[in-house]
Motif scaffolding. Structure first.
Motif, PDB file in Angstrom:
ATOM      1  N   GLY A  24       0.303  -2.150   1.153  1.00 29.28           N
ATOM      2  CA  GLY A  24      -1.115  -2.067   1.518  1.00 29.28           C
ATOM      3  C   GLY A  24      -1.347  -1.038   2.597  1.00 29.28           C
ATOM      4  O   GLY A  24      -2.270  -1.189   3.415  1.00 29.28           O
TER       5      GLY A  24
ATOM      6  N   THR B  66      -0.220  -8.628   1.243  1.00 32.70           N
ATOM      7  CA  THR B  66      -0.095  -8.222  -0.149  1.00 32.70           C
ATOM      8  C   THR B  66       0.120  -9.431  -1.063  1.00 32.70           C
ATOM      9  O   THR B  66       1.029 -10.232  -0.828  1.00 32.70           O
ATOM     10  CB  THR B  66       1.098  -7.259  -0.319  1.00 32.70           C
ATOM     11  OG1 THR B  66       0.874  -6.101   0.489  1.00 32.70           O
ATOM     12  CG2 THR B  66       1.267  -6.846  -1.768  1.00 32.70           C
TER      13      THR B  66
ATOM     14  N   LEU C 144      -5.687  -3.081   4.706  1.00 31.97           N
ATOM     15  CA  LEU C 144      -6.541  -3.735   3.721  1.00 31.97           C
ATOM     16  C   LEU C 144      -7.054  -5.087   4.218  1.00 31.97           C
ATOM     17  O   LEU C 144      -7.799  -5.767   3.521  1.00 31.97           O
ATOM     18  CB  LEU C 144      -5.787  -3.924   2.403  1.00 31.97           C
ATOM     19  CG  LEU C 144      -5.393  -2.643   1.670  1.00 31.97           C
ATOM     20  CD1 LEU C 144      -4.719  -2.974   0.346  1.00 31.97           C
ATOM     21  CD2 LEU C 144      -6.610  -1.749   1.426  1.00 31.97           C
TER      22      LEU C 144
END
Length: 246
Positions: free
Chosen positions: A241, A212, A208
């Motif tokens: 993630g 996180t 991502l």
């Protein structure tokens, strides 16, 4: 949303990071929250000011059985009982193989904080939950519990792996008593303790593209605290993630 209205929740290690985000979120959803920290500080003061009469503070070291028992007793006294235990307090303590004293100290510290103290809190919770018709335990593990940790933190991974086994055993052994037990296993989380620990190359490799947020982990914990996922008891929910998937 007030799906936790009136529920009495203890969040250990809740002055910062995941614990603070969790305490704030469950309070916002109606819970009465016992904040825990080693000692009172401006961090705990600000939470208590925000929580008002739905907040309380219990302090003490979670380095073994005695400390955990004292914290539990203090939390129970605050609101007359606890219905949800969030075992969040923990630390990434090194245990270097090449240094005998550091190795031994690392194992003792990791087991005390990351496994023995949470286990005693779980034990005390089970005893009370059986008397009051049930309750919920959420244990904060780590992706290290699945994959192991790095060479300098072997004891940390082992302790968190033990916490997963403990969670599963509680779910299997005390489900008929109304005790629900879950584990949450985060990866890299954006907290004060992790600041500066994530190298740019690691960050670039995260699916991502970001560490996180603590709020994401808190959302999972808050949902589990509602008791609406009874048949997920014994499960571990990964919040990484997609950095670690299994």
């Amino acid at each position: 949303m007030d799906d936790l209205a009136g529920r009495r929740i203890l969040v250990t290690g809740s002055s910062r990071g995941i614990g603070r985000a969790t305490a704030a979120l469950v309070h916002a959803r109606g819970a009465r929250v016992v904040v825990h920290a080693r000692a009172a500080s401006p961090h705990t003061d600000s939470l208590l000011a925000e929580f008002g009469d739905r907040g309380a503070l219990v302090t003490g070291e979670l380095d073994g059985i005695a400390g955990a028992a004292a914290v539990w007793d203090g939390a129970v006294a605050a609101f007359g009982g606890i219905e949800v235990l969030v075992n969040n307090a923990g630390a990434w303590i090194p245990s270097e193989v090449d240094r005998e004293e550091a190795w031994q100290a690392g194992w003792e510290a990791n087991l005390g904080l990351n496994l023995t103290a949470p286990a005693e809190l779980c034990r005390r919770a089970i005893l009370d939950y059986r008397e009051q018709g049930g309750g919920i335990i959420v244990n904060l593990a780590s992706r290290s519990a699945h994959r192991g940790d790095d060479a300098g933190h072997l004891a940390y991974g082992a302790a968190k792996g033990g916490l997963l086994a403990l969670t599963k055993g509680i779910a299997r052994g005390y489900g008929r008593d109304g005790v629900l037990a879950y584990a949450v296993a985060p990866g890299w989380v954006a907290t004060d303790l992790a600041a500066g620990a994530v190298e740019p190359a690691v960050l670039d490799g995260l699916p991502l593209g970001e560490v996180t947020p603590a709020a994401d982990v808190a959302e999972v914990i808050a949902f589990l605290a509602t008791g609406r996922a009874r048949h997920a008891t014994g499960a571990t929910i990964d919040v990484t993630g997609a950095d670690y998937v299994r």
